[in-house]
Design a protein around this motif. Structure first.
Motif, PDB file in Angstrom:
ATOM      1  N   ILE A  76       0.824  -1.220   0.000  1.00  0.00           N
ATOM      2  CA  ILE A  76       0.000   0.000   0.000  1.00  0.00           C
ATOM      3  C   ILE A  76       0.854   1.264   0.000  1.00  0.00           C
ATOM      4  O   ILE A  76       0.329   2.365   0.122  1.00  0.00           O
ATOM      5  CB  ILE A  76      -1.032   0.005   1.149  1.00  0.00           C
ATOM      6  N   GLY A  77       2.166   1.089  -0.163  1.00  0.00           N
ATOM      7  CA  GLY A  77       3.050   2.239  -0.327  1.00  0.00           C
ATOM      8  C   GLY A  77       3.696   2.761   0.937  1.00  0.00           C
ATOM      9  O   GLY A  77       4.374   3.791   0.901  1.00  0.00           O
ATOM     10  N   MET A  78       3.528   2.061   2.049  1.00  0.00           N
ATOM     11  CA  MET A  78       4.121   2.525   3.304  1.00  0.00           C
ATOM     12  C   MET A  78       5.614   2.207   3.328  1.00  0.00           C
ATOM     13  O   MET A  78       6.079   1.291   2.650  1.00  0.00           O
ATOM     14  CB  MET A  78       3.411   1.893   4.498  1.00  0.00           C
ATOM     15  N   TYR A  79       6.350   2.976   4.119  1.00  0.00           N
ATOM     16  CA  TYR A  79       7.793   2.830   4.250  1.00  0.00           C
ATOM     17  C   TYR A  79       8.157   2.574   5.697  1.00  0.00           C
ATOM     18  O   TYR A  79       7.630   3.231   6.597  1.00  0.00           O
ATOM     19  CB  TYR A  79       8.508   4.106   3.780  1.00  0.00           C
ATOM     20  N   LYS A  80       9.086   1.622   5.907  1.00  0.00           N
ATOM     21  CA  LYS A  80       9.572   1.356   7.267  1.00  0.00           C
ATOM     22  C   LYS A  80      10.218   2.629   7.789  1.00  0.00           C
ATOM     23  O   LYS A  80      10.987   3.275   7.095  1.00  0.00           O
ATOM     24  CB  LYS A  80      10.569   0.208   7.269  1.00  0.00           C
ATOM     25  N   ASP A  81       9.873   2.975   9.012  1.00  0.00           N
ATOM     26  CA  ASP A  81      10.345   4.228   9.582  1.00  0.00           C
ATOM     27  C   ASP A  81      10.852   4.003  10.994  1.00  0.00           C
ATOM     28  O   ASP A  81      10.094   3.608  11.880  1.00  0.00           O
ATOM     29  CB  ASP A  81       9.212   5.253   9.595  1.00  0.00           C
ATOM     30  N   GLY A  82      12.110   4.264  11.173  1.00  0.00           N
ATOM     31  CA  GLY A  82      12.691   4.209  12.504  1.00  0.00           C
ATOM     32  C   GLY A  82      13.022   2.804  12.967  1.00  0.00           C
ATOM     33  O   GLY A  82      12.768   1.819  12.272  1.00  0.00           O
ATOM     34  N   PRO A  83      13.571   2.744  14.168  1.00  0.00           N
ATOM     35  CA  PRO A  83      13.948   1.447  14.725  1.00  0.00           C
ATOM     36  C   PRO A  83      12.721   0.674  15.206  1.00  0.00           C
ATOM     37  O   PRO A  83      11.625   1.214  15.283  1.00  0.00           O
ATOM     38  CB  PRO A  83      14.847   1.836  15.907  1.00  0.00           C
ATOM     39  N   THR A  84      12.933  -0.576  15.554  1.00  0.00           N
ATOM     40  CA  THR A  84      11.868  -1.368  16.144  1.00  0.00           C
ATOM     41  C   THR A  84      11.598  -0.848  17.557  1.00  0.00           C
ATOM     42  O   THR A  84      12.384  -0.076  18.111  1.00  0.00           O
ATOM     43  CB  THR A  84      12.264  -2.853  16.218  1.00  0.00           C
ATOM     44  N   PHE A  85      10.475  -1.266  18.123  1.00  0.00           N
ATOM     45  CA  PHE A  85      10.213  -0.948  19.527  1.00  0.00           C
ATOM     46  C   PHE A  85       9.640  -2.182  20.204  1.00  0.00           C
ATOM     47  O   PHE A  85       9.100  -3.066  19.545  1.00  0.00           O
ATOM     48  CB  PHE A  85       9.283   0.266  19.679  1.00  0.00           C
ATOM     49  N   HIS A  99       8.269  -4.842  17.622  1.00  0.00           N
ATOM     50  CA  HIS A  99       7.391  -4.292  16.592  1.00  0.00           C
ATOM     51  C   HIS A  99       8.153  -3.393  15.616  1.00  0.00           C
ATOM     52  O   HIS A  99       9.156  -2.782  15.978  1.00  0.00           O
ATOM     53  CB  HIS A  99       6.271  -3.454  17.231  1.00  0.00           C
ATOM     54  N   VAL A 100       7.647  -3.335  14.400  1.00  0.00           N
ATOM     55  CA  VAL A 100       8.153  -2.421  13.378  1.00  0.00           C
ATOM     56  C   VAL A 100       7.070  -1.378  13.102  1.00  0.00           C
ATOM     57  O   VAL A 100       5.883  -1.622  13.314  1.00  0.00           O
ATOM     58  CB  VAL A 100       8.526  -3.154  12.076  1.00  0.00           C
ATOM     59  N   VAL A 101       7.518  -0.221  12.620  1.00  0.00           N
ATOM     60  CA  VAL A 101       6.606   0.882  12.303  1.00  0.00           C
ATOM     61  C   VAL A 101       6.780   1.253  10.839  1.00  0.00           C
ATOM     62  O   VAL A 101       7.906   1.396  10.356  1.00  0.00           O
ATOM     63  CB  VAL A 101       6.894   2.119  13.186  1.00  0.00           C
ATOM     64  N   PHE A 102       5.672   1.421  10.153  1.00  0.00           N
ATOM     65  CA  PHE A 102       5.654   1.897   8.775  1.00  0.00           C
ATOM     66  C   PHE A 102       4.814   3.155   8.732  1.00  0.00           C
ATOM     67  O   PHE A 102       3.845   3.288   9.484  1.00  0.00           O
ATOM     68  CB  PHE A 102       5.051   0.841   7.837  1.00  0.00           C
ATOM     69  N   ARG A 103       5.172   4.081   7.855  1.00  0.00           N
ATOM     70  CA  ARG A 103       4.434   5.329   7.727  1.00  0.00           C
ATOM     71  C   ARG A 103       4.200   5.661   6.266  1.00  0.00           C
ATOM     72  O   ARG A 103       4.914   5.195   5.384  1.00  0.00           O
ATOM     73  CB  ARG A 103       5.194   6.476   8.391  1.00  0.00           C
ATOM     74  N   LEU A 104       3.203   6.501   6.047  1.00  0.00           N
ATOM     75  CA  LEU A 104       2.899   7.021   4.724  1.00  0.00           C
ATOM     76  C   LEU A 104       2.371   8.432   4.896  1.00  0.00           C
ATOM     77  O   LEU A 104       1.428   8.653   5.654  1.00  0.00           O
ATOM     78  CB  LEU A 104       1.852   6.145   4.028  1.00  0.00           C
ATOM     79  N   THR A 105       2.993   9.379   4.225  1.00  0.00           N
ATOM     80  CA  THR A 105       2.529  10.758   4.279  1.00  0.00           C
ATOM     81  C   THR A 105       1.585  11.022   3.101  1.00  0.00           C
ATOM     82  O   THR A 105       1.581  10.285   2.118  1.00  0.00           O
ATOM     83  CB  THR A 105       3.698  11.759   4.205  1.00  0.00           C
ATOM     84  N   ARG A 106       0.838  12.095   3.212  1.00  0.00           N
ATOM     85  CA  ARG A 106      -0.043  12.493   2.116  1.00  0.00           C
ATOM     86  C   ARG A 106       0.774  12.724   0.836  1.00  0.00           C
ATOM     87  O   ARG A 106       0.390  12.305  -0.248  1.00  0.00           O
ATOM     88  CB  ARG A 106      -0.808  13.764   2.470  1.00  0.00           C
ATOM     89  N   LYS A 107       1.926  13.370   0.971  1.00  0.00           N
ATOM     90  CA  LYS A 107       2.783  13.650  -0.183  1.00  0.00           C
ATOM     91  C   LYS A 107       3.236  12.351  -0.846  1.00  0.00           C
ATOM     92  O   LYS A 107       3.219  12.243  -2.079  1.00  0.00           O
ATOM     93  CB  LYS A 107       3.981  14.487   0.274  1.00  0.00           C
ATOM     94  N   GLN A 108       3.645  11.366  -0.047  1.00  0.00           N
ATOM     95  CA  GLN A 108       4.038  10.072  -0.596  1.00  0.00           C
ATOM     96  C   GLN A 108       2.851   9.396  -1.294  1.00  0.00           C
ATOM     97  O   GLN A 108       2.996   8.801  -2.340  1.00  0.00           O
ATOM     98  CB  GLN A 108       4.598   9.170   0.499  1.00  0.00           C
ATOM     99  N   TRP A 109       1.673   9.483  -0.679  1.00  0.00           N
ATOM    100  CA  TRP A 109       0.477   8.882  -1.243  1.00  0.00           C
ATOM    101  C   TRP A 109       0.138   9.479  -2.608  1.00  0.00           C
ATOM    102  O   TRP A 109      -0.185   8.755  -3.533  1.00  0.00           O
ATOM    103  CB  TRP A 109      -0.699   9.051  -0.284  1.00  0.00           C
ATOM    104  N   ILE A 110       0.262  10.781  -2.715  1.00  0.00           N
ATOM    105  CA  ILE A 110      -0.027  11.447  -3.992  1.00  0.00           C
ATOM    106  C   ILE A 110       0.914  10.926  -5.073  1.00  0.00           C
ATOM    107  O   ILE A 110       0.487  10.623  -6.182  1.00  0.00           O
ATOM    108  CB  ILE A 110       0.051  12.974  -3.854  1.00  0.00           C
ATOM    109  N   ARG A 111       2.194  10.771  -4.731  1.00  0.00           N
ATOM    110  CA  ARG A 111       3.169  10.237  -5.700  1.00  0.00           C
ATOM    111  C   ARG A 111       2.814   8.808  -6.105  1.00  0.00           C
ATOM    112  O   ARG A 111       2.853   8.458  -7.275  1.00  0.00           O
ATOM    113  CB  ARG A 111       4.586  10.264  -5.121  1.00  0.00           C
ATOM    114  N   VAL A 112       2.468   7.974  -5.120  1.00  0.00           N
ATOM    115  CA  VAL A 112       2.155   6.567  -5.388  1.00  0.00           C
ATOM    116  C   VAL A 112       0.850   6.435  -6.152  1.00  0.00           C
ATOM    117  O   VAL A 112       0.749   5.670  -7.104  1.00  0.00           O
ATOM    118  CB  VAL A 112       2.088   5.772  -4.056  1.00  0.00           C
ATOM    119  N   SER A 113      -0.162   7.186  -5.758  1.00  0.00           N
ATOM    120  CA  SER A 113      -1.493   7.016  -6.343  1.00  0.00           C
ATOM    121  C   SER A 113      -1.626   7.624  -7.731  1.00  0.00           C
ATOM    122  O   SER A 113      -2.533   7.280  -8.465  1.00  0.00           O
ATOM    123  CB  SER A 113      -2.561   7.581  -5.404  1.00  0.00           C
ATOM    124  N   THR A 114      -0.728   8.523  -8.092  1.00  0.00           N
ATOM    125  CA  THR A 114      -0.817   9.135  -9.426  1.00  0.00           C
ATOM    126  C   THR A 114       0.218   8.548 -10.396  1.00  0.00           C
ATOM    127  O   THR A 114       0.273   8.956 -11.535  1.00  0.00           O
ATOM    128  CB  THR A 114      -0.629  10.669  -9.355  1.00  0.00           C
TER     129      THR A 114
END
Length: 115
Positions: A76-85, A99-114
């Motif tokens: 879905i376009g998310m990126y691993k962000d930061g260390p595990t916790f 646990h791992v953390v993944f994030r997606l910003t609106r800006k990243q979403w616009i790039r992926v979705s278009t």
């Protein structure tokens, strides 16, 4: 008409390392894993989150050993962000604690979705 699970947004509790962020998560009945349902539903939810609700960033987290969910996060376009916790509500000796953390910003979403 059969209930197979859910996908949606939540706000992690104050004690959680991702507190203050918008989390996307999914739970499916195991017999429906691997069919693309979580990915399809999560993409629809993300579109609503960014385009209709106005979120700036979405986070998702899971046990480091939960490869199916990690694969959905990547699809879905998310990126691993930061260390595990270490999840504070999972026993210290559990294989599910890290646990791992993944994030997606609106800006990243616009790039992926278009693209």
């Amino acid at each position: 008409g059969e209930f197979i699970g859910f996908v949606g947004f939540s706000q992690p509790a104050d004690w959680h390392p991702c507190a203050g962020e918008i989390d996307i998560g999914w739970r499916l009945v195991q017999e429906h894993w691997g069919r693309g349902y979580a990915t399809e539903a999560a993409l629809g939810a993300i579109e609503v989150g960014f385009d209709s609700i106005g979120f700036d960033k979405i986070v998702s987290f899971t046990s480091a050993c939960n490869l199916p969910s990690i694969n959905v996060m990547k699809k879905i376009g998310m990126y691993k962000d930061g260390p595990t916790f270490e999840h504070p509500r999972i026993e210290a000796n559990s294989h599910l604690r890290t646990h791992v953390v993944f994030r997606l910003t609106r800006k990243q979403w616009i790039r992926v979705s278009t693209a």
